[in-house]
Design a protein around this motif. Structure first.
Motif, PDB file in Angstrom:
ATOM      1  N   ARG A 312      57.864 -65.653  72.304  1.00 36.01           N
ATOM      2  CA  ARG A 312      56.542 -65.792  72.297  1.00 36.01           C
ATOM      3  C   ARG A 312      55.516 -67.117  72.853  1.00 36.01           C
ATOM      4  O   ARG A 312      54.849 -67.558  73.717  1.00 36.01           O
ATOM      5  N   PHE A 313      56.416 -68.276  72.550  1.00 34.40           N
ATOM      6  CA  PHE A 313      55.995 -69.567  72.927  1.00 34.40           C
ATOM      7  C   PHE A 313      56.112 -69.823  74.383  1.00 34.40           C
ATOM      8  O   PHE A 313      55.123 -70.217  75.377  1.00 34.40           O
ATOM      9  N   GLY A 314      57.086 -69.229  75.115  1.00 34.69           N
ATOM     10  CA  GLY A 314      57.375 -69.237  76.488  1.00 34.69           C
ATOM     11  C   GLY A 314      56.289 -68.242  77.712  1.00 34.69           C
ATOM     12  O   GLY A 314      56.563 -68.596  78.761  1.00 34.69           O
ATOM     13  N   MET A 315      55.406 -67.462  77.321  1.00 35.48           N
ATOM     14  CA  MET A 315      54.492 -66.563  77.663  1.00 35.48           C
ATOM     15  C   MET A 315      53.856 -67.581  78.981  1.00 35.48           C
ATOM     16  O   MET A 315      53.120 -67.211  80.294  1.00 35.48           O
ATOM     17  N   VAL A 316      53.201 -68.526  78.291  1.00 40.32           N
ATOM     18  CA  VAL A 316      52.517 -69.482  79.606  1.00 40.32           C
ATOM     19  C   VAL A 316      53.407 -69.838  80.710  1.00 40.32           C
ATOM     20  O   VAL A 316      53.101 -70.524  82.034  1.00 40.32           O
ATOM     21  N   GLN A 317      54.871 -69.416  81.119  1.00 42.63           N
ATOM     22  CA  GLN A 317      55.157 -69.120  82.310  1.00 42.63           C
ATOM     23  C   GLN A 317      54.754 -68.686  83.214  1.00 42.63           C
ATOM     24  O   GLN A 317      54.708 -68.758  84.417  1.00 42.63           O
ATOM     25  N   ALA A 318      54.412 -67.516  82.842  1.00 43.52           N
ATOM     26  CA  ALA A 318      53.545 -66.243  83.034  1.00 43.52           C
ATOM     27  C   ALA A 318      52.339 -67.093  83.938  1.00 43.52           C
ATOM     28  O   ALA A 318      52.310 -66.464  85.372  1.00 43.52           O
ATOM     29  N   PRO A 319      51.368 -67.362  83.747  1.00 44.92           N
ATOM     30  CA  PRO A 319      49.857 -67.758  84.483  1.00 44.92           C
ATOM     31  C   PRO A 319      50.511 -68.959  85.269  1.00 44.92           C
ATOM     32  O   PRO A 319      49.607 -69.028  86.374  1.00 44.92           O
ATOM     33  N   LEU A 320      51.275 -69.722  84.919  1.00 43.79           N
ATOM     34  CA  LEU A 320      52.061 -70.919  85.308  1.00 43.79           C
ATOM     35  C   LEU A 320      52.299 -70.470  87.138  1.00 43.79           C
ATOM     36  O   LEU A 320      51.715 -70.475  88.103  1.00 43.79           O
ATOM     37  N   LEU A 340      46.630 -60.391  91.029  1.00 43.18           N
ATOM     38  CA  LEU A 340      46.065 -59.267  89.276  1.00 43.18           C
ATOM     39  C   LEU A 340      46.377 -59.182  88.630  1.00 43.18           C
ATOM     40  O   LEU A 340      45.882 -59.233  87.544  1.00 43.18           O
ATOM     41  N   VAL A 341      47.090 -57.741  88.699  1.00 45.14           N
ATOM     42  CA  VAL A 341      48.086 -56.588  88.631  1.00 45.14           C
ATOM     43  C   VAL A 341      48.593 -57.963  87.675  1.00 45.14           C
ATOM     44  O   VAL A 341      48.621 -57.980  86.092  1.00 45.14           O
ATOM     45  N   MET A 342      49.509 -58.587  87.341  1.00 46.20           N
ATOM     46  CA  MET A 342      50.216 -59.885  86.849  1.00 46.20           C
ATOM     47  C   MET A 342      49.781 -60.522  85.929  1.00 46.20           C
ATOM     48  O   MET A 342      49.391 -60.721  84.399  1.00 46.20           O
ATOM     49  N   LEU A 343      48.455 -61.012  86.165  1.00 45.16           N
ATOM     50  CA  LEU A 343      47.388 -61.698  85.278  1.00 45.16           C
ATOM     51  C   LEU A 343      46.656 -61.084  83.859  1.00 45.16           C
ATOM     52  O   LEU A 343      46.967 -61.462  82.855  1.00 45.16           O
ATOM     53  N   GLU A 344      46.305 -59.782  84.989  1.00 51.26           N
ATOM     54  CA  GLU A 344      46.214 -59.268  83.685  1.00 51.26           C
ATOM     55  C   GLU A 344      47.340 -58.306  82.290  1.00 51.26           C
ATOM     56  O   GLU A 344      46.604 -58.763  81.319  1.00 51.26           O
ATOM     57  N   ARG A 345      48.273 -58.311  82.706  1.00 49.67           N
ATOM     58  CA  ARG A 345      49.609 -57.767  81.979  1.00 49.67           C
ATOM     59  C   ARG A 345      49.666 -59.123  81.310  1.00 49.67           C
ATOM     60  O   ARG A 345      50.033 -59.411  79.820  1.00 49.67           O
ATOM     61  N   SER A 346      49.871 -60.531  81.794  1.00 47.61           N
ATOM     62  CA  SER A 346      50.223 -61.389  80.739  1.00 47.61           C
ATOM     63  C   SER A 346      49.644 -62.714  80.008  1.00 47.61           C
ATOM     64  O   SER A 346      49.624 -63.005  78.715  1.00 47.61           O
ATOM     65  N   CYS A 347      48.491 -62.076  80.338  1.00 51.34           N
ATOM     66  CA  CYS A 347      46.645 -62.251  79.935  1.00 51.34           C
ATOM     67  C   CYS A 347      47.073 -62.379  78.587  1.00 51.34           C
ATOM     68  O   CYS A 347      46.861 -63.116  77.803  1.00 51.34           O
ATOM     69  N   ARG A 348      47.254 -60.498  78.584  1.00 59.16           N
ATOM     70  CA  ARG A 348      47.415 -59.487  77.302  1.00 59.16           C
ATOM     71  C   ARG A 348      48.270 -60.248  76.533  1.00 59.16           C
ATOM     72  O   ARG A 348      47.953 -60.782  75.081  1.00 59.16           O
ATOM     73  N   ALA A 349      49.838 -60.057  77.191  1.00 62.88           N
ATOM     74  CA  ALA A 349      50.938 -60.382  76.410  1.00 62.88           C
ATOM     75  C   ALA A 349      50.716 -62.217  75.316  1.00 62.88           C
ATOM     76  O   ALA A 349      50.465 -62.436  74.121  1.00 62.88           O
ATOM     77  N   ILE A 350      49.505 -63.546  76.340  1.00 59.98           N
ATOM     78  CA  ILE A 350      49.919 -64.171  74.929  1.00 59.98           C
ATOM     79  C   ILE A 350      48.743 -63.940  74.382  1.00 59.98           C
ATOM     80  O   ILE A 350      49.113 -64.488  72.936  1.00 59.98           O
ATOM     81  N   ARG A 351      47.737 -63.618  74.720  1.00 58.62           N
ATOM     82  CA  ARG A 351      46.983 -63.046  73.525  1.00 58.62           C
ATOM     83  C   ARG A 351      47.797 -62.537  72.409  1.00 58.62           C
ATOM     84  O   ARG A 351      47.495 -62.903  71.563  1.00 58.62           O
ATOM     85  N   ASP A 352      48.372 -61.232  72.945  1.00 56.93           N
ATOM     86  CA  ASP A 352      48.709 -60.612  71.847  1.00 56.93           C
ATOM     87  C   ASP A 352      49.930 -61.920  70.663  1.00 56.93           C
ATOM     88  O   ASP A 352      50.432 -60.637  69.523  1.00 56.93           O
ATOM     89  N   LEU A 353      50.492 -62.301  71.050  1.00 58.57           N
ATOM     90  CA  LEU A 353      52.130 -63.240  70.939  1.00 58.57           C
ATOM     91  C   LEU A 353      50.953 -64.404  70.174  1.00 58.57           C
ATOM     92  O   LEU A 353      51.888 -64.441  69.501  1.00 58.57           O
ATOM     93  N   GLY A 354      50.051 -64.540  69.714  1.00 56.03           N
ATOM     94  CA  GLY A 354      48.990 -65.932  69.320  1.00 56.03           C
ATOM     95  C   GLY A 354      50.213 -67.170  70.598  1.00 56.03           C
ATOM     96  O   GLY A 354      50.109 -68.710  69.613  1.00 56.03           O
ATOM     97  N   THR A 355      50.312 -67.425  71.698  1.00 56.51           N
ATOM     98  CA  THR A 355      50.915 -67.753  72.289  1.00 56.51           C
ATOM     99  C   THR A 355      50.135 -69.660  71.935  1.00 56.51           C
ATOM    100  O   THR A 355      50.892 -70.785  72.368  1.00 56.51           O
ATOM    101  N   LEU A 356      49.532 -69.723  72.275  1.00 54.49           N
ATOM    102  CA  LEU A 356      48.419 -70.685  72.460  1.00 54.49           C
ATOM    103  C   LEU A 356      48.390 -71.166  71.270  1.00 54.49           C
ATOM    104  O   LEU A 356      48.457 -72.565  71.262  1.00 54.49           O
ATOM    105  N   ALA A 357      48.392 -70.653  70.101  1.00 47.47           N
ATOM    106  CA  ALA A 357      48.415 -70.829  68.626  1.00 47.47           C
ATOM    107  C   ALA A 357      50.025 -72.311  68.687  1.00 47.47           C
ATOM    108  O   ALA A 357      49.945 -72.916  68.326  1.00 47.47           O
ATOM    109  N   LEU A 358      50.662 -71.239  69.070  1.00 47.48           N
ATOM    110  CA  LEU A 358      52.301 -71.833  69.373  1.00 47.48           C
ATOM    111  C   LEU A 358      52.525 -73.289  69.611  1.00 47.48           C
ATOM    112  O   LEU A 358      52.575 -73.878  69.630  1.00 47.48           O
ATOM    113  N   ILE A 359      51.385 -73.140  71.122  1.00 44.49           N
ATOM    114  CA  ILE A 359      51.450 -74.855  71.223  1.00 44.49           C
ATOM    115  C   ILE A 359      50.985 -76.097  70.872  1.00 44.49           C
ATOM    116  O   ILE A 359      51.123 -77.053  70.761  1.00 44.49           O
ATOM    117  N   GLY A 360      49.317 -75.151  70.120  1.00 42.97           N
ATOM    118  CA  GLY A 360      49.065 -76.594  69.522  1.00 42.97           C
ATOM    119  C   GLY A 360      49.189 -76.712  67.880  1.00 42.97           C
ATOM    120  O   GLY A 360      49.491 -77.915  67.759  1.00 42.97           O
TER     121      GLY A 360
END
Length: 363
Positions: A312-320, A340-360
């Motif tokens: 879950r935490f590692g998903m920031v690798q995608a948009p980076l 565009l396809v990769m951005l759509e998929r990975s941003c959805r994954a970040i939201r689904d997995l709560g990745t940004l909250a983990l970083i905080g």
């Protein structure tokens, strides 16, 4: 650089004499009578060619075709990706035989001191074909991919001998490099949004910007886990070669070689290579397959729960990685669609997995 087998500057330098020297034919074990060279791929950061040699009669044990990777034709592009060239050479020279990740056999590798000239001569993987980044893959192909990935991470798991490796991304604990990449990430995010932001969903733009603004604390938090391994860095379908005749997969394009939290590779793959609904339905089982494979390679003290958290935490690798590619790579129509396809998929994954909250939570 070898005094007897110089690095070819371009395809014209890949002659029969050059190939014969590389294959070590001084003792007449093989005679290359002629070579045919044809370009393959689009070559945004390098140039790739297929070599079809004609051998003299007799047994020699060499492939009927090779692939050679050379720098980009544009000298300006060469200068900008020299660290990537060095990373790939480093992988084949130091890491390929020390891990169990499936890769093509390397027959020759060399690079100049400034990194602007290099060459890799690899076994041709045909009839294997790369995955389709836009179409995505099914769960069977995904299982193959995550199992192969464990063959990179497991044998290099928390092994300090890799920490001196020349790599393209910041190493664990390199505070200055993490801060520098964070600044570059924010700049790349702005450039990327300027190029394709109008075609992105509002929620994806917000997720993308927020994720890229957290790259530095994300890298620091990943280091604090104490877990690291060799990373591919750009582990996605376009860099995987699938062979339906042997039901196997091989991994190519090691220009983003790194050392860091291993599950970043895993998250990047699922977050960019599976459509969101497929990912959501199968990602827990894929993480389980990956985790079991790590244990088979001797990794200990790593629980399934921690593996899931790292994923879950590692998903920031995608948009980076997407931002760095979209901002600085030579633009093409297909390339923009892939981003565009990769951005759509990975941003959805970040939201689904709560990745940004983990970083905080770990900052």
């Amino acid at each position: 650089m070898s005094a007897t087998v110089p690095i070819p500057r371009g395809a014209a330098d890949v002659t029969r004499r050059w190939l014969q020297a590389v294959l070590g034919s001084d003792d007449a074990t093989v005679v290359v009578e002629d070579v045919e060279i044809s370009r393959i791929g689009t070559g945004q950061t390098g140039a790739t060619f297929r070599i079809t040699p004609r051998y003299a009669s007799g047994e020699h044990g060499f492939p009927s075709t090779f692939v050679i990777k050379l720098p980009a034709d544009d000298d300006g592009v060469r200068a900008g990706v020299t660290l990537g060239y060095l990373s790939e050479i480093t992988f084949y020279r130091r890491a390929a035989e020390q891990t169990s990740v499936p890769t093509p056999r390397c027959f020759y590798s060399d690079i100049t001191a400034d990194g602007t000239d290099f060459a890799l001569l690899l076994a041709d993987l045909a009839p294997a074909i790369p995955g389709d980044q836009i179409a995505g893959c099914d769960t069977d192909a995904a299982r193959q991919a995550v199992t192969a990935l464990a063959g990179l991470h497991g044998p290099s798991w928390c092994d300090p001998r890799w920490l001196d490796l020349a790599v393209a991304m910041p190493k664990p604990g390199d505070v200055a490099a993490a801060g520098g990449l964070g600044e570059v990430a924010r700049m790349a995010a702005d450039i990327t949004l300027g190029k394709v932001g109008a075609r992105m969903d509002r929620r994806d733009r917000e997720t993308f910007s927020e994720a890229l603004g957290l790259v530095t604390p994300w890298l620091h938090a990943g280091t604090e886990t104490g877990r690291f391994a060799l990373m591919h860095g750009d582990y996605r379908l376009d860099n995987l070669m699938f062979d339906s005749t042997t039901n196997s997969v091989s991994v190519v394009d090691w220009q983003t070689l790194g050392i860091g939290l291993p599950a970043r590779d895993l998250a990047y793959f699922t977050g960019t290579s599976l459509d969101p609904d497929t990912r959501a339905a199968c990602e827990e089982s894929l993480v389980e397959v990956y985790h079991r494979a790590l244990l088979d390679y001797g990794v200990t003290g790593y629980t399934p729960e921690t593996c899931w958290q790292d994923y879950r935490f590692g998903m920031v690798q995608a948009p980076l990685i997407i931002a760095l590619g979209a901002a600085f790579a030579t633009p093409t129509a297909r390339g923009e669609e892939i981003f565009l396809v990769m951005l759509e998929r990975s941003c959805r994954a970040i939201r689904d997995l709560g990745t940004l909250a983990l970083i905080g939570a770990t900052d």
